[in-house]
Structures are given as structure tokens and as C-alpha cells.
Design an enzyme around this catalytic site. Sequence first.
Site, PDB file in Angstrom:
ATOM      1  N   ASP A 302      -0.524  11.909  24.094  1.00 29.55           N
ATOM      2  CA  ASP A 302      -0.256  10.952  23.517  1.00 29.55           C
ATOM      3  C   ASP A 302       1.348  10.762  22.746  1.00 29.55           C
ATOM      4  O   ASP A 302       1.696  11.999  22.441  1.00 29.55           O
ATOM      5  CB  ASP A 302      -0.950  10.720  21.915  1.00 29.55           C
ATOM      6  CG  ASP A 302      -2.326  10.185  22.621  1.00 29.55           C
ATOM      7  OD1 ASP A 302      -2.363   9.026  23.167  1.00 29.55           O
ATOM      8  OD2 ASP A 302      -3.339  10.377  21.953  1.00 29.55           O
ATOM      9  N   THR A 373       0.517  -7.907   7.984  1.00 31.31           N
ATOM     10  CA  THR A 373      -0.718  -8.153   8.523  1.00 31.31           C
ATOM     11  C   THR A 373      -0.635  -8.419   9.924  1.00 31.31           C
ATOM     12  O   THR A 373       0.473  -8.703  10.619  1.00 31.31           O
ATOM     13  CB  THR A 373      -1.126  -9.621   7.849  1.00 31.31           C
ATOM     14  OG1 THR A 373      -0.602 -10.571   8.435  1.00 31.31           O
ATOM     15  CG2 THR A 373      -1.287  -9.600   6.313  1.00 31.31           C
ATOM     16  N   ALA A 374      -1.694  -8.089  10.686  1.00 29.82           N
ATOM     17  CA  ALA A 374      -1.861  -8.175  11.955  1.00 29.82           C
ATOM     18  C   ALA A 374      -1.595  -9.816  12.420  1.00 29.82           C
ATOM     19  O   ALA A 374      -1.129  -9.756  13.634  1.00 29.82           O
ATOM     20  CB  ALA A 374      -3.367  -7.642  12.657  1.00 29.82           C
ATOM     21  N   THR A 376       0.458 -12.128  11.026  1.00 31.17           N
ATOM     22  CA  THR A 376       1.711 -12.662  10.784  1.00 31.17           C
ATOM     23  C   THR A 376       2.724 -11.410  11.479  1.00 31.17           C
ATOM     24  O   THR A 376       3.691 -11.968  11.829  1.00 31.17           O
ATOM     25  CB  THR A 376       2.164 -12.490   9.478  1.00 31.17           C
ATOM     26  OG1 THR A 376       2.035 -11.294   8.801  1.00 31.17           O
ATOM     27  CG2 THR A 376       1.178 -13.477   8.568  1.00 31.17           C
ATOM     28  N   ARG A 377       2.311 -10.333  11.404  1.00 33.65           N
ATOM     29  CA  ARG A 377       3.353  -9.473  12.214  1.00 33.65           C
ATOM     30  C   ARG A 377       4.690  -9.493  11.312  1.00 33.65           C
ATOM     31  O   ARG A 377       5.633  -9.269  12.227  1.00 33.65           O
ATOM     32  CB  ARG A 377       3.418  -9.543  13.615  1.00 33.65           C
ATOM     33  CG  ARG A 377       2.062  -9.292  14.404  1.00 33.65           C
ATOM     34  CD  ARG A 377       2.217  -9.006  15.946  1.00 33.65           C
ATOM     35  NE  ARG A 377       2.709 -10.264  16.331  1.00 33.65           N
ATOM     36  CZ  ARG A 377       3.344 -10.631  17.362  1.00 33.65           C
ATOM     37  NH1 ARG A 377       3.817  -9.504  18.158  1.00 33.65           N
ATOM     38  NH2 ARG A 377       3.761 -11.712  17.855  1.00 33.65           N
ATOM     39  N   LYS A 390      11.168  -9.477   7.345  1.00 29.81           N
ATOM     40  CA  LYS A 390      11.519  -8.633   8.658  1.00 29.81           C
ATOM     41  C   LYS A 390      10.089  -8.258   9.577  1.00 29.81           C
ATOM     42  O   LYS A 390       9.075  -8.483   8.955  1.00 29.81           O
ATOM     43  CB  LYS A 390      12.016  -7.237   8.255  1.00 29.81           C
ATOM     44  CG  LYS A 390      10.894  -6.306   7.695  1.00 29.81           C
ATOM     45  CD  LYS A 390      11.524  -5.069   7.265  1.00 29.81           C
ATOM     46  CE  LYS A 390      10.716  -4.039   6.307  1.00 29.81           C
ATOM     47  NZ  LYS A 390       9.442  -3.747   6.800  1.00 29.81           N
ATOM     48  N   ASP A 513      -8.480  11.333  19.856  1.00 26.12           N
ATOM     49  CA  ASP A 513      -9.385  11.427  18.639  1.00 26.12           C
ATOM     50  C   ASP A 513     -10.364  10.074  18.575  1.00 26.12           C
ATOM     51  O   ASP A 513     -11.342  10.406  17.739  1.00 26.12           O
ATOM     52  CB  ASP A 513      -8.359  11.624  17.500  1.00 26.12           C
ATOM     53  CG  ASP A 513      -7.358  10.584  17.535  1.00 26.12           C
ATOM     54  OD1 ASP A 513      -7.573   9.430  18.216  1.00 26.12           O
ATOM     55  OD2 ASP A 513      -6.256  10.755  16.895  1.00 26.12           O
ATOM     56  N   ASP A 517     -11.424   6.886  22.815  1.00 27.13           N
ATOM     57  CA  ASP A 517     -10.963   7.925  23.812  1.00 27.13           C
ATOM     58  C   ASP A 517     -12.001   8.712  24.388  1.00 27.13           C
ATOM     59  O   ASP A 517     -11.883   9.379  25.397  1.00 27.13           O
ATOM     60  CB  ASP A 517     -10.278   8.988  23.026  1.00 27.13           C
ATOM     61  CG  ASP A 517      -8.843   8.293  22.524  1.00 27.13           C
ATOM     62  OD1 ASP A 517      -8.172   7.511  23.311  1.00 27.13           O
ATOM     63  OD2 ASP A 517      -8.175   8.912  21.473  1.00 27.13           O
TER      64      ASP A 517
END
Lengths: 677, 563
Positions: A302, A373-374, A376-377, A390, A513, A517
Site C-alpha cells: 500500500d 464532505t464526500a 462537495t469534495r 479549497k 487491513d 482486503d
Amino acid sequence: MSASMSLLTGAIVRGSVLGALRKLDPRQLVRTPVILCVEVVAALVTGQFAVDAARGGGDPAFTGQIVIWLWLTVLFANFAEALAEGRGKAQAEALRATRTTTMARRLRPGGGEDAVPAPDLRAGDVVVCEAGDLIPGDGEVAEGIASVDESAITGESAPVIRAAGGDRSGVTGGTRVLSDRIVVRITADPGHTFLDRMIGLVEGAVRQRTPNEIALSILLAGLTLVFVAVVGTLPPMADLAGTSLTLAVLASLFVALIPTTIGALLSAIGIAGMNRLVRRNVLATSGRAVEAAGDVSVLLLDKTGTITLGNRQAARFVPVAGVEARELAEAAQLASLADETPEGRSIVVLAKEAFGIRERELGDANARFVPFTAQTRMSGVDMNGRVLRKGAPDAIRHLVRDAGGTVPPDLDRQVEEVARDGATPIVVAADGRILGVVELRDILKEGIRERFAQLRAGGIRTVMITGDNPLTAAAIAAEAGVDDFLAEATPEAKLALIRAEQEKGQLVAMTGDGTNDAPALAQADVGVAMNAGTTAAKEAGNMVDLDSNPTKLIEVVEIGKQMLITRGALTTFSVANDVAKFFAIVPAMFVAAYPQLSDLDVLRLGSPQSAILSAVIFNALVIVLLVPLALRGVRVRTRSAAGLLRRNVLVYGLGGIIAPFAGIKLVDLVLSLLGYS
Amino acid sequence: MPELAFPVILVALAVAAAWPLSWWLERVYAGRTGVLGRVLGPAERGAYRLLRTDPGREHGWAAYARCVLLFSAACFLLLCLLQRLQAHLPLNPDGLGAVSPAPAFNTAASFVTNTNWQGYVPEQTMSQLIQMAGLSVQNFVSAAVGMAVAVALVRGIARSRSGTVGNFWADLVRGTLYVLVPICLAIAVVLVGRGAVMTFGGTETVTTLDGGTQHIARGPFAAQEAVKQLGTNGGGTFNANSAHPLSNPTALTNLLANWALLVVPFAFAFTYGRMVGRRREGVAILAAMLILLGAGLTTALVAEHHATPALAAAGYDGAPNMEGKEQRFTVDEAVTWSVTTTGTSTGAVNSMHDSYTATAGGVQMAMMLLGEVAPGGVGAGLYGMLLFVLVAVFVGGLMIGRTPELLGKRIGSREVRLALLGVLVMPVGFLLCVAVAAATGAGTAGPLNAGPHGFSEILYAFASAWNNNGSAFAGLSANTDFYDLMLGVAMLIGRFGVIVPVLALAGALAGQQRRPQGPGTMPSSSPVFVALLVGTVLLVGALSFFPALALGPFAEALTGRLY
């Protein structure tokens, strides 16, 4: 586990001496056939000695000494094994001390809780732990988040965060909750916890022989068989030559020739290898897995945490045309002030370092923090009527366009340049106007490039796994010196990659982990799960790293190799030793028939008897001398196979031929000093 | 050292010819027989019809091994029958009677196993029919069997996840028809041209110059000479073997015959490299073979060129040692032949090995006791050496910290077990036989000489039989029931006790996936590996035979007198 634990205390040595005596039991020695052969021969010669002593024939003084050294050979071999086991037992004791006998607070399905002793917990039970409580067993956090002190298991004193739902949900029995409250679903029955497995491993109780160890045992058995033939057929040949050989002499030749050195140390090497692994806080389900680690030819690593430090850092401000770098920095700093992520902090710090812009407090009541937030990023702050944002380039573009603004024409080029360079571009906008790009850069771990170069020299290919886009991934891959990368990696893509490599005949190792996976961990030949990870991941892999350190995989590979190299080196040494023993014993055996054969006695040993005795004594002593090497393992530097072969053939092959000439001569000199000739 | 000129030239010529031959061998065993295939195709297809086999249908290792054993058993029975019924069969101009049971058994075992040990005087025992239809045929097919087994093993290494190792009948027919027959034909023509005997006439009785009567044995022998050398057989038509003027008339035929016994074993090393797709591998094998052969040649030549106390004590003060050597050949030619014939499991002789100095005699024994791998018999040398390669790879592989692999094939428990079986059956069997011979009256009655030399004669005989060499320290009276039976059994186990594990190994390796090679895998063609391989061969040999050899050649050499 404490690294300071002494490896060779007086108690362990004393215990091993007793253990060596206990192991004289032939039923135990069956597991080391070569040493069993020595014991049988020693018993036969002892019988002969008794008969000679009773009847007054033979040469009891000589036979007696041979008897003593034959038994010592067996004892030295037993001692080596007992010592390795003893060190394991000491480790196990240290581990047992951490085993919990605490009372657990088990939740009733209908509500309410019972106090039950920790050893009575079964898989599936649900317990609650609050700050200060010991976690009563291995399990998974079902509810809540807490900081946990895992130093009892890992030796690492910094607390770790364990939370329900994510990839950091695994908890281990015996660790202590430091803050907050969690509900833990127990996943291991008593006797099957990691601690139990670890104790079993280091004690050698569940040690199964690895495939290579079995193959090596076959080789040793074959060699022993040949020497049975060599020695067993000698009496009629000697008779024909007009001389006769005593049982003591034949036994000496036999014991000196059979591979006692490696036979004695074989299991000690295996036990010691396992212990080395446990000492590095890696728990393997079997020795086979460790050996497989030595064979690995592809490492999937990773990116985050293994190749790069966990967090990206702001490295540069790239303003669009018409904007001052300082203006961009200021806006970026303001937008990040409330952002407590390491990436956000690094922007603040960079702005301060580059332009001396002081960190300002957001004490202002007018400031409103807009979290990431996922959806609006992006993140930012609204203060004093200013809107600072930003975020991901396309998210900011949309924002600006939707507000009726325009996207500067040079932005796309800048964004792409930053990405191609292996960094992550963050676009900053103030009041609907795009100011430029902040370059967030992955920081490579120190020395990682050299590490990969070493691995490559050793024939191991490294593949970086990352969620980054291909452009960024390619740049980081080049910088870190990995051989290949898998960008925008999904669990399915990982699994497919492993299968494709295996199809080509490669042996693949990976760390993981998360629950997603698990399939890849199960598919990989060596799957190292992080202890902090989910139970699914831990059960899918064949090793668990208690420190949850992905770089550990590289050390596991080295330990696997070291075990094999030690075995191979000592086998070569053991067999090569026979040449010198022949030159010592054979002339002594036949000198009565053909006195001129003493020309073969190149060492010019004191007398035929001292020659034979010296070879037997050397053969016994070399076991003891090599015990430290067997326990510590042959020094391994990751280098090319050709280089390793050259070095080990030279040291253990050629050295194995030469060393015993010196050793036997030395023993003979001591014997003659003691008046034996 | 001027005495190395002849062997160096000889070996260079053989290596030079082995390279193109290896190319041809690879094609033949792949069934790509080119122009020669168009000429000999009808014969090949006829053979398949006769054997009722489809050359395209391959066998697993067990079926392959069954075919080898079945074919060899049939040949063995045929040879026994021919010998026992000799008196009633044609082409027997000298009217020879039936061969008695023990020698018949011994000879059948000997020729089926490519040993060609001869406990009898050929021209006084075997009719022309047996020489041609029995022994000569075996010279071809027993050689072809060894070559087929080697090819099967190499296929096992080269293939990936394959259930088959080839079709034995196809390998047998192709090896005979496209390799042995054409080259033998060419050699035989040269031999006849230089004066080797080739006639259906029987023994000729002549009156010598001083009025005595001499019986000169004759027969269609030149053809058999060629395959005797090329197929590393060694069983001659004359008791004097290649020292006989009608067998080996000139220095040129001597060079050709000596070249012929080296060329196919050398070529097989190269063929191995070609078949596994890495020519360096073949070069490494050949290098190991040449190192061992070179050491043997050098030691023996030095020993024979120097006066020894033993010869001086017997009243011969000079050097080189010409005792037992054919005066038509130089000492270099004789010694070179003796070392290469023992190193190739041929066993043909152009001088009497019993009369060499103890050191050179020890070299001859060592060349055999190393397991006939320097370079060994046709095919047999390669598969013997590959067994040592597996052992060396196993030990070396551990020393680089990986599960040992040869060219991407794992050497696990099964492979180690089979390789050891193949390597160790000879030393163990050899030592047991020597012990039995040393302990029994029938055994100790054999040697003509006393002391260590007499013991060497026993050692030599069993070394020769167990390793399918066939040469003899002529001092042993071997044509007794005891030696006929013991040596016969030794030859059979020494041959098939190795072939069966080798084929099992071929099957085990063929079934594996061939793993990719990289800097982390053990190089099996580097100089270090060659050194490890040579060391393994020497160590296994030294560890097994040091005490026995100490009582034979070592003692003889050190005591400094003749026995």
C-alpha cells in the site's frame, strides 16, 4: 513484547541442560533420526565397553573415552534444541503474564449486563469496555470509538484509536481502553486468541515442520543411509586386508560422518526463526507461511504508510496568471485554518514559512467553518463576507461556474502539471474567483528507495497499490523506485492483479487491513493482516502484524530467507566437514594393515587412537560452537542470489572443508598435551 | 605439459562436433527429422506399425517407465534364448555350442544395460548371429534407451504443467534411426577403409613365419566396432577389444574411435541447454563434465609418465609405463582412451587397465565411481549428472534463502527423495557387493593378484558393473557362477534402479508449473554453480568410497611395490 527480554539467562541454560537429559528418551529422538542413530551407536559401544571391562579384553581406556564423547554428542544436540525451546518458553511466560484474568461486563441480549470472568467469554458474546478497563478478549468494536493502549502486546506506548465500522475495528485481549466507551463483539473462543496462538508458536508446541525442512530431513536420512553402508561394509574389506576393526572405531567413523551438526541444529533453527518473527511482533499461522515469505517474488505494498508517510504535505503555491502567490497563500491559509487534518495544517505552516503570513485565530463570530464532505469534495470558511474554498479541481470549477464566474485558462495546465509530478492538486477559490493551485505532496519514507533497490537485487518486484489517479501514481512510483503500480485500486483490481501474477508463476505477498482486503489477502501466498484491521482481514491472511506496520512485510521476507539460508549453510558445512574426518580416521583405521597409509594422515596426528578420538571430539564440539549461529541465524543481506550463493559456498562449503582440519589438529594437540597419545 | 596435447585435441574435436550434433538431437526428439526423415521415414513408420504405437501419443512417466522395462525385459529374454540355442542357429561358422546359463545371464544383463561387460572370450563363445542380431542390435537399442530416458527427463524440466514426458517407442526408434545408425555407418566405412575386419568368413588358420599355426578370428566386426564406441557400449568382438589390430588398425582409427565415444555424451549436455531454452545451462553441465574428465586425464597421464617405486622394485626403471599397453599406440593415446572409456561408461579398451600404475588405475575406478557423469554414457551421463544437479540445486537453493528451484521447477521432498535414490543406489549396492565378495570364498577366489591390487580387481569389477561401464581389470577371473550372477544383478539394478527414479522425477517435474526466473532465483549456469556441482559429485564420491579406495589403489600406490 519487551525487546529487552534477555535471550540467554542462566535459568534458560540450566533448564536446557535438564531438557537435554530428558530428550535422551528415544521416543523423543525419533523426530531427529540422525541423532537417534548416534544414540543407538553410543548404546552399542557402551555395551561393548561393559563387556570388555568385564572380560578384560579390548582397550577399555580408548573405548571408554569414545563412549563418553558419543553420549556427549547426543547431549550437545539435545541441548541445542532445548535451548531454542527454552528461549521460546521464556517468551511464552512473558506473554502469559499479559493474559487477562479480569472480569468482563457481558451485555445481555435483552439489555442489562453480567459480570463474567474473561476466560469464560465465548465468540459472539458482546461486552462493554470503558476508560480504564482491560479488553477481556479478541474482538471487534461493534459500537463507539475509543483510544486504546496496546503496549502490552506491541510494546508501542502511543495509544491507538479503535472505532466501530471502519478498518480500525479490531481489538486484542489484554489491551486497555484509555478513553471513551466501546462495545466489543468477542470473536475468539478461549484458548484460540492471538495471545494463545502466539504462546503456542513460541513454545514450539504446535511447530509443524516446513516443506523445505522435510525435504532436508530426507537428504540427511539419505546421507545417513549411505554411511551405514560405508561403515557396515568395512569389516569384511578390512578382514581381507588382514586387519580387524573394533566396534568403537567403526562407531567413531560412523558418527563422525553422518550429518550430526545439521541434524542436531535443524529444529533449533526452525524454533529460533519463529521466535525472531514473534519478537518482531508478527504472528504466523504456520512455519510454512514464513518459509513461503522467503520465496516471495512480488510484493504488493500500500502506498500510504508503507511507501509514503501517512499524510500528504503542502509543498508549493501555484497561482494562476494575474494572481500573486502571496494572495493565493493567504486565501489558502484562511481556508485551512479550521481544517485540523494534517494536510490542512501543512498548508497553514507552508504559508507561514513561505510568506511569513501569521497564523490567525478564527475567534471571529462571523467565521463559519465549512467541513469537507464526500459530496462537495471541498472545505473552507465563510468570514466577514468572504467565501474561501479549497478542494478537488473539478469541484471548485463547478462551484465557480455555477456562481457565474470563469475558470482561468491556465488552471487546467497547472493542475495537470502538479498531478504529473506525483502531487495532489488542490484548487483555491476566493469569492467565486479561482486563485491557483496548492500542491500537496506525498512524503516518501526515508530510505525506501534503497530498500526497493535491495529487494530488486534480491529478485523481488514491488508493486505499489494506491487509490490515486494513474498520473499521480506513476510519478510517485517513479520517485519511490517501485517496479510497478496499481492506480485507482479497488479490491477487485487487487485480487485480479494477484491472480494474474500467480498465473505467471510468481509468489505474491501483500498487506491489508480492511474487510474488502480479505479476498486478496486470502488469495495471496503470503497475506499479512494488520492487527488493527478487521477480523475478516485477519482471518483471511496467514500472518498478523501486531504493530500494524505495513513495512514489516519486508522484514518477514528476510526472516523467511534467513531460516532457509541457515539450514542450507549448516548442511553444507556439516557435509564438507567429512573430508577432514576421513583424512583423520581412515589412515588410523588401516595403518596396521598398510603402515604406508599414514601418508594420508596429512595432519600428522599424535597417534591412530588420538586421531580417531580427535575427530569424534571435534564432531561433538562443533555442535556447541554452532549453537549461537543456529539461534541467531546466518547474516543475510538482501542481495542477488548469485552473490549469496558465491558467499555461502565459499564460507560454508570451502570453509567447511578447511575448518575441521584445523579443529581436529587443535583437539589432537590438546590431547597430546594432556598426555594422551 | 606436452602429454596433454593428444587429449586436448581429442576433446576439442569431440566438443566441436557435439555442438552441431546437439542441434540435430533436439530436432530428432521433437520429430523434426528433415531430409533424413524423408529418406528413412518409411523405416520409422514401419517400426511404429510393428510396435503398434502412434508417435504423437505421449506417455506419462509411469507408462514411459513401463515401456522401458518391458522393452528391456524382452531384449533380455531374446539374448538369453539366442545364447542358449546358439548351436541350432545359423551363421555359426565355427560351430560354437550353447553358452552356459550363468554367462548367458550375465551377458544378456550386460548388453541390455549398455554395460557390455564380457566375462567370456567373445570370438570363442559367440557366433556371428549372436554378435550381429543379438549383441550388435543391443549396442544400438540399449544406447537409444539411455538417450530416450535422458530426453524424457529434460522434457520434464522444460515443460510446464504437462502430464506426459514423451512417447518411448518414438524416442527409441528416432534415436536409433536418425542418430546412431547414420553416424555409425560413416564411422564403420572409415574403419573398414583403414583395415578393420568386415567379413562373413569365419576363423582363418594361418601358418606363421616361424612355422607355427595361428587362428585368426574374423567376422562382420567393423560395423559393431562403430556402435560399440558411439553408443558407449564397449563390448568388443575380440577379447583384446580395441587393442586388436583388426579392430583398431591405425592411429587414425584410434582417434576416430576415441572421438566417437565422447561425442554423443558431450552433445547431450548441449541438447539439454537447447531443450530448456537456455544454452548456458548446457554449457555449464559440459563444463562440470570437462573439469572432472580433465582432472582424471591429467592425474592418469602424469602417473603413467613417471617412474614409480613399484615399477622400479619390479626391475623396470624407466618411464613411461608401457606395461600392458599396445605398442602400436603411444602412452598418451592409451591413457587418454582408458580415462575416457571409464569416464563415458564405454568400457572398450586399447590397453590393459590391470597393468596401469596404482594411481592411474585408481583414476579409472574413480571415473566410474563418480557415477559415470564425466561425461558418462549416451543419455545416461546426462541424466546421471542432472541428478547431481538437483542435489546441488537443493543445497545451493537453501543457501540463497529460497525454496530450491531448477529452471523454475521446485525441488521439494518428492524430488529430493527421487534424486537421492538415483544417486545413492549405486554406492550402496556397490559397497554391499564388494563386502560380500570380500567375505566369501567364491569372491576372494577371483583376483589373480594379492594384497591391495587383488582388492582393486574386485573393486574395479563391481564399479564397472554398477555403473554400466563394462571395462575390466583383466586380472579378475570373472567367468565364475559367483561373479556372473553378482555382476549381472549389479548391472541390472545399476541401470534400471536409476532409470526408474529418473523417469519418476521427469514426471514430477513435468507436472509443475515452470516459474519465472529472476535475480532472486538461483543461477544454475554460473561458474559458482559449476563449482558447487563438481564439488557435489566429488563429495558424494569421496564420502562413499574413500575407505574402500584406501584399501585398494591408495594402499597400493603408497606401499610402492607390485602385488
